[in-house]
Design a protein around this motif. Structure first.
Motif, PDB file in Angstrom:
ATOM      1  N   UNK A   1       0.705  -1.098  -0.077  1.00  0.00           N
ATOM      2  CA  UNK A   1       0.085  -0.023  -0.113  1.00  0.00           C
ATOM      3  C   UNK A   1       0.858   1.177  -0.099  1.00  0.00           C
ATOM      4  N   UNK A   2       1.960   1.083   0.914  1.00  0.00           N
ATOM      5  CA  UNK A   2       2.850   2.447   0.785  1.00  0.00           C
ATOM      6  C   UNK A   2       3.412   2.705  -0.571  1.00  0.00           C
ATOM      7  N   UNK A   3       3.565   1.766  -1.388  1.00  0.00           N
ATOM      8  CA  UNK A   3       4.479   1.659  -2.824  1.00  0.00           C
ATOM      9  C   UNK A   3       3.167   2.438  -3.577  1.00  0.00           C
ATOM     10  N   UNK A   4       2.125   1.864  -3.569  1.00  0.00           N
ATOM     11  CA  UNK A   4       0.989   2.591  -4.331  1.00  0.00           C
ATOM     12  C   UNK A   4       0.735   3.971  -3.930  1.00  0.00           C
ATOM     13  N   UNK A   5       0.602   4.382  -2.795  1.00  0.00           N
ATOM     14  CA  UNK A   5       0.497   5.564  -2.139  1.00  0.00           C
ATOM     15  C   UNK A   5       1.566   6.587  -3.027  1.00  0.00           C
ATOM     16  N   UNK A   6       2.738   6.049  -2.793  1.00  0.00           N
ATOM     17  CA  UNK A   6       3.979   6.810  -3.237  1.00  0.00           C
ATOM     18  C   UNK A   6       3.759   7.242  -4.732  1.00  0.00           C
ATOM     19  N   UNK A   7       3.269   5.980  -5.361  1.00  0.00           N
ATOM     20  CA  UNK A   7       3.133   5.988  -6.819  1.00  0.00           C
ATOM     21  C   UNK A   7       1.940   7.169  -7.155  1.00  0.00           C
ATOM     22  N   UNK A   8       0.879   7.178  -6.298  1.00  0.00           N
ATOM     23  CA  UNK A   8      -0.273   8.021  -6.662  1.00  0.00           C
ATOM     24  C   UNK A   8       0.073   9.503  -6.314  1.00  0.00           C
ATOM     25  N   UNK A   9       1.111   9.849  -5.309  1.00  0.00           N
ATOM     26  CA  UNK A   9       1.556  11.126  -4.955  1.00  0.00           C
ATOM     27  C   UNK A   9       2.282  11.767  -6.056  1.00  0.00           C
ATOM     28  N   UNK A  10       3.350  10.598  -6.515  1.00  0.00           N
ATOM     29  CA  UNK A  10       4.039  11.118  -7.663  1.00  0.00           C
ATOM     30  C   UNK A  10       3.313  11.361  -8.929  1.00  0.00           C
ATOM     31  N   UNK A  11       2.280  10.744  -9.280  1.00  0.00           N
ATOM     32  CA  UNK A  11       1.499  10.791 -10.389  1.00  0.00           C
ATOM     33  C   UNK A  11       0.826  12.320 -10.283  1.00  0.00           C
ATOM     34  N   UNK A  12       0.217  12.662  -9.223  1.00  0.00           N
ATOM     35  CA  UNK A  12      -0.551  13.675  -9.034  1.00  0.00           C
ATOM     36  C   UNK A  12       0.358  14.867  -9.230  1.00  0.00           C
ATOM     37  N   UNK A  13       1.887  14.909  -8.684  1.00  0.00           N
ATOM     38  CA  UNK A  13       2.900  15.778  -8.548  1.00  0.00           C
ATOM     39  C   UNK A  13       2.966  16.058 -10.256  1.00  0.00           C
ATOM     40  N   UNK A  14       3.024  15.033 -11.040  1.00  0.00           N
ATOM     41  CA  UNK A  14       3.443  15.176 -12.388  1.00  0.00           C
ATOM     42  C   UNK A  14       2.062  15.965 -13.251  1.00  0.00           C
ATOM     43  N   UNK A  15       0.980  15.652 -12.533  1.00  0.00           N
ATOM     44  CA  UNK A  15      -0.201  16.297 -13.100  1.00  0.00           C
ATOM     45  C   UNK A  15      -0.236  17.983 -12.799  1.00  0.00           C
ATOM     46  N   UNK A  16       0.423  18.063 -11.655  1.00  0.00           N
ATOM     47  CA  UNK A  16       0.432  19.676 -11.329  1.00  0.00           C
ATOM     48  C   UNK A  16       1.481  20.252 -11.997  1.00  0.00           C
ATOM     49  N   UNK A  17       2.699  19.591 -12.447  1.00  0.00           N
ATOM     50  CA  UNK A  17       3.884  20.004 -13.244  1.00  0.00           C
ATOM     51  C   UNK A  17       3.233  20.564 -14.813  1.00  0.00           C
ATOM     52  N   UNK A  18       2.226  19.829 -15.205  1.00  0.00           N
ATOM     53  CA  UNK A  18       1.689  20.071 -16.597  1.00  0.00           C
ATOM     54  C   UNK A  18       0.742  21.348 -16.447  1.00  0.00           C
ATOM     55  N   UNK A  19      -0.077  21.427 -15.196  1.00  0.00           N
ATOM     56  CA  UNK A  19      -1.228  22.219 -15.349  1.00  0.00           C
ATOM     57  C   UNK A  19      -0.660  23.666 -14.920  1.00  0.00           C
ATOM     58  N   UNK A  20       0.455  23.854 -13.935  1.00  0.00           N
ATOM     59  CA  UNK A  20       1.100  25.005 -13.591  1.00  0.00           C
ATOM     60  C   UNK A  20       1.705  25.702 -14.707  1.00  0.00           C
ATOM     61  N   UNK A  21       2.390  24.936 -15.708  1.00  0.00           N
ATOM     62  CA  UNK A  21       3.012  25.874 -16.940  1.00  0.00           C
ATOM     63  C   UNK A  21       1.556  26.205 -17.732  1.00  0.00           C
ATOM     64  N   UNK A  22       0.645  25.074 -17.880  1.00  0.00           N
ATOM     65  CA  UNK A  22      -0.566  25.418 -18.979  1.00  0.00           C
ATOM     66  C   UNK A  22      -1.322  26.577 -18.517  1.00  0.00           C
ATOM     67  N   UNK A  23      -1.610  26.680 -17.412  1.00  0.00           N
ATOM     68  CA  UNK A  23      -2.548  27.610 -16.660  1.00  0.00           C
ATOM     69  C   UNK A  23      -1.783  29.060 -16.647  1.00  0.00           C
TER      70      UNK A  23
END
Length: 202
Positions: free
Chosen positions: A30-52
């Motif tokens: 579960x800890x691995x999946x949580x780490x992956x989920x947070x990392x993916x969410x961080x990647x999404x913010x990386x896209x949207x901060x520049x786009x917006x």
């Protein structure tokens, strides 16, 4: 504007760095999946901060400074915890080391070139390198937990990490080739009157 949405997304990405690291203090898949989920969410913010920022004309010096710092903090922290966890080990440590060293060296080069007002645009190959690097890290974060669902997840992540390291060397060389003339040229000094305090300012 410090409180604009693009900047808030960047702040959130920086806050996610310790959150990903904290996941590795817990045992279990579960800890691995949580780490992956947070990392993916961080990647999404990386896209949207520049786009917006571009779409809403909210680009700022603060955002330009923090955005690459947030990316490098995230990548460096995750590579370190993956090494501690043993997911990246043996010869693969060299791939991680190449990526980390390149990030530091290119950041220093960009800072120097900015002082002499020289811009080095990001190449398409460098963008591919970043994409492969982030995908590799995502696979490695899933690691043993992912292997239980689909065998070979960790091995795929290691292979992609090496691919990113090879592209890292090539694109890093491109940056230094573009900046070498300015590194070996004469030092540009400030206005002597300003340096001597003759412009009326302390």
């Amino acid at each position: 504007m410090p409180t604009s949405l693009p900047n808030l997304l960047t702040y959130a990405r920086i806050a996610m760095v310790p959150a990903v690291v904290a996941c590795f203090y817990f045992d279990g898949d579960a800890a691995r999946w949580w780490a992956l989920a947070i990392f993916v969410l961080a990647g999404i913010t990386d896209f949207f901060d520049g786009y917006l920022a571009r779409a809403w004309a909210q680009q700022s010096n603060l955002g330009r400074m923090l955005d690459p710092i947030a990316d490098k903090l995230l990548v460096a922290a995750v590579l370190l915890v993956l090494t501690r966890a043993g997911t990246i080990a043996g010869w693969s440590l060299w791939a991680a080391l190449v990526i980390l060293c390149r990030e530091i060296l290119v950041s220093g080069l960009r800072e120097f070139l900015a002082e002499v007002r020289v811009s080095v645009p990001v190449s398409q190959l460098a963008k591919w390198k970043t994409a492969i690097q982030m995908i590799a890290i995502a696979f490695l974060l899933a690691g043993p937990a992912g292997d239980k669902l689909i065998p070979g997840i960790t091995e795929t992540g290691i292979a992609l990490l090496w691919a990113a390291a090879i592209l890292t060397l090539y694109t890093g060389y491109d940056y230094f080739k573009a900046g070498i003339g300015h590194l070996t040229g004469p030092v540009k000094t400030a206005d002597p009157r300003r340096a001597a305090g003759q412009d009326g300012k302390p």
